[in-house]
Write a protein that holds these residues in place. Sequence first.
Motif, PDB file in Angstrom:
ATOM      1  N   ILE A  56       2.373  78.696  27.786  1.00 33.89           N
ATOM      2  CA  ILE A  56       2.632  77.834  26.277  1.00 33.89           C
ATOM      3  C   ILE A  56       2.456  77.295  25.882  1.00 33.89           C
ATOM      4  CG2 ILE A  56       4.803  76.787  25.082  1.00 33.89           C
ATOM      5  CD1 ILE A  56       6.451  76.957  27.980  1.00 33.89           C
ATOM      6  N   VAL A  57       2.514  77.295  24.658  1.00 31.58           N
ATOM      7  CA  VAL A  57       1.405  77.389  23.591  1.00 31.58           C
ATOM      8  C   VAL A  57       1.392  75.661  22.470  1.00 31.58           C
ATOM      9  CG1 VAL A  57      -0.545  77.090  21.755  1.00 31.58           C
ATOM     10  CG2 VAL A  57      -0.822  78.802  23.375  1.00 31.58           C
ATOM     11  N   TYR A  58       1.245  74.719  21.970  1.00 33.63           N
ATOM     12  CA  TYR A  58       1.799  73.826  21.663  1.00 33.63           C
ATOM     13  C   TYR A  58       1.326  73.598  20.612  1.00 33.63           C
ATOM     14  CZ  TYR A  58       4.654  72.706  26.549  1.00 33.63           C
ATOM     15  OH  TYR A  58       5.251  73.613  26.902  1.00 33.63           O
ATOM     16  N   LEU A  59       1.485  73.062  19.674  1.00 37.69           N
ATOM     17  CA  LEU A  59       0.439  72.316  17.960  1.00 37.69           C
ATOM     18  C   LEU A  59       1.438  71.907  17.289  1.00 37.69           C
ATOM     19  CD1 LEU A  59       0.039  76.820  16.557  1.00 37.69           C
ATOM     20  CD2 LEU A  59      -1.358  75.123  18.101  1.00 37.69           C
ATOM     21  N   THR A  60       0.356  70.547  17.510  1.00 40.55           N
ATOM     22  CA  THR A  60       0.463  69.809  16.817  1.00 40.55           C
ATOM     23  C   THR A  60       0.267  70.170  15.084  1.00 40.55           C
ATOM     24  OG1 THR A  60       1.017  67.965  18.539  1.00 40.55           O
ATOM     25  CG2 THR A  60       1.178  67.168  16.253  1.00 40.55           C
ATOM     26  N   VAL A  61       0.944  70.255  14.184  1.00 41.13           N
ATOM     27  CA  VAL A  61       0.978  70.298  12.959  1.00 41.13           C
ATOM     28  C   VAL A  61       0.474  69.338  11.472  1.00 41.13           C
ATOM     29  CG1 VAL A  61       1.026  72.063  11.261  1.00 41.13           C
ATOM     30  CG2 VAL A  61       1.345  72.499  12.845  1.00 41.13           C
ATOM     31  N   ASP A  62      -0.269  69.181  11.191  1.00 39.80           N
ATOM     32  CA  ASP A  62       0.097  68.162   9.860  1.00 39.80           C
ATOM     33  C   ASP A  62       0.901  68.551   9.107  1.00 39.80           C
ATOM     34  OD1 ASP A  62      -1.674  68.328   8.713  1.00 39.80           O
ATOM     35  OD2 ASP A  62      -3.675  67.377   9.272  1.00 39.80           O
ATOM     36  N   GLY A  82      -0.841  71.236   7.070  1.00 38.40           N
ATOM     37  CA  GLY A  82      -0.399  72.364   7.729  1.00 38.40           C
ATOM     38  C   GLY A  82      -1.975  72.645   8.018  1.00 38.40           C
ATOM     39  N   ARG A  83      -2.388  71.218   8.719  1.00 39.08           N
ATOM     40  CA  ARG A  83      -3.379  71.570   9.715  1.00 39.08           C
ATOM     41  C   ARG A  83      -3.097  71.212  11.206  1.00 39.08           C
ATOM     42  NH1 ARG A  83      -9.287  72.065   8.032  1.00 39.08           N
ATOM     43  NH2 ARG A  83      -8.618  72.447   6.215  1.00 39.08           N
ATOM     44  N   ILE A  84      -4.191  71.735  11.537  1.00 39.24           N
ATOM     45  CA  ILE A  84      -3.507  71.436  13.369  1.00 39.24           C
ATOM     46  C   ILE A  84      -4.294  70.692  13.767  1.00 39.24           C
ATOM     47  CG2 ILE A  84      -3.648  72.903  15.258  1.00 39.24           C
ATOM     48  CD1 ILE A  84      -4.001  75.710  14.183  1.00 39.24           C
ATOM     49  N   ALA A  85      -3.724  70.083  13.940  1.00 42.18           N
ATOM     50  CA  ALA A  85      -4.040  68.435  14.846  1.00 42.18           C
ATOM     51  C   ALA A  85      -4.266  68.504  16.045  1.00 42.18           C
ATOM     52  CB  ALA A  85      -2.909  67.621  13.993  1.00 42.18           C
ATOM     53  N   LEU A  96     -11.247  75.118  19.761  1.00 40.13           N
ATOM     54  CA  LEU A  96     -11.512  75.716  18.667  1.00 40.13           C
ATOM     55  C   LEU A  96     -10.169  75.816  17.798  1.00 40.13           C
ATOM     56  CD1 LEU A  96     -13.113  79.260  20.218  1.00 40.13           C
ATOM     57  CD2 LEU A  96     -14.444  76.377  18.912  1.00 40.13           C
ATOM     58  N   VAL A  97      -9.614  75.890  17.767  1.00 39.98           N
ATOM     59  CA  VAL A  97      -8.214  75.420  16.337  1.00 39.98           C
ATOM     60  C   VAL A  97      -8.268  74.570  15.745  1.00 39.98           C
ATOM     61  CG1 VAL A  97      -7.073  78.172  16.669  1.00 39.98           C
ATOM     62  CG2 VAL A  97      -6.042  75.793  17.833  1.00 39.98           C
ATOM     63  N   LYS A  98      -8.510  73.638  16.734  1.00 38.28           N
ATOM     64  CA  LYS A  98      -7.856  72.462  16.443  1.00 38.28           C
ATOM     65  C   LYS A  98      -8.434  71.983  15.211  1.00 38.28           C
ATOM     66  CE  LYS A  98      -7.252  69.109  19.764  1.00 38.28           C
ATOM     67  NZ  LYS A  98      -7.398  68.836  21.705  1.00 38.28           N
ATOM     68  N   GLY A  99      -7.912  71.070  14.070  1.00 38.06           N
ATOM     69  CA  GLY A  99      -8.692  71.049  12.735  1.00 38.06           C
ATOM     70  C   GLY A  99      -9.272  71.733  11.752  1.00 38.06           C
ATOM     71  N   LYS A 100      -8.733  73.054  12.588  1.00 35.82           N
ATOM     72  CA  LYS A 100      -8.010  73.896  11.487  1.00 35.82           C
ATOM     73  C   LYS A 100      -6.639  74.141  10.844  1.00 35.82           C
ATOM     74  CE  LYS A 100     -11.743  76.317  12.950  1.00 35.82           C
ATOM     75  NZ  LYS A 100     -12.800  75.315  13.969  1.00 35.82           N
ATOM     76  N   SER A 101      -7.248  74.433   9.182  1.00 35.38           N
ATOM     77  CA  SER A 101      -5.978  75.196   8.458  1.00 35.38           C
ATOM     78  C   SER A 101      -5.579  76.262   9.203  1.00 35.38           C
ATOM     79  CB  SER A 101      -6.550  75.138   6.717  1.00 35.38           C
ATOM     80  OG  SER A 101      -7.245  76.662   7.271  1.00 35.38           O
ATOM     81  N   ALA A 102      -4.586  76.730   8.452  1.00 34.26           N
ATOM     82  CA  ALA A 102      -3.176  77.419   9.023  1.00 34.26           C
ATOM     83  C   ALA A 102      -4.490  78.755   9.358  1.00 34.26           C
ATOM     84  CB  ALA A 102      -1.884  77.811   8.232  1.00 34.26           C
TER      85      ALA A 102
END
Length: 155
Positions: A45-51, A54-57, A79-85
């Motif tokens: 399971i992948v968990y994302l916190t999107v601020d 729309g950025r992956i915090a 790698l995706v941390k800090g990235k926009s969608a």
Amino acid sequence: MFDDLRDLYQEVILDHSKRPRNFRHPPDANHQAKGENPLCGDRLIVYLTVDGDGRIADAAFLGNGCAISKASASLMTELVKGKSAAEAKALFTGFHDLCTCDDPPPLSDLVREEDLEKLHVLSGVRQFPVRVKCATLAWHAMDAAMAGAAKASTE
Ligand code: ZN
């Protein structure tokens, strides 16, 4: 294999699978998706916190699977941390191309050189179709989570 490449393979696959980064469930995660690869038995399971922008915090994962699936998930969360969608989508597409195309377009403007090398190591699975699903599972789940889907499929 050359020593350099073997060292890198060890670093990426062994290190990241034995001590996966971001192997946790962040309490403030607001997007998540499951990934399942029945051919190998990988489940995560992948968990994302999107601020608000729309950025992956934050990006994290939990689950069980083979060394390649775990290493790839670990690297993906870094790698995706800090990235926009849009950037996360481009990374997903770029890594998928790396794993499936013989002559993939360059990814270099999205990741640092050292991370690019790690992605190239993982993309060595290209020769083994079953392994491609292991390597891309967490990325499919990340993409599904961003899109709001609850479950990713590697089919
Ligand atoms: Zn696997």
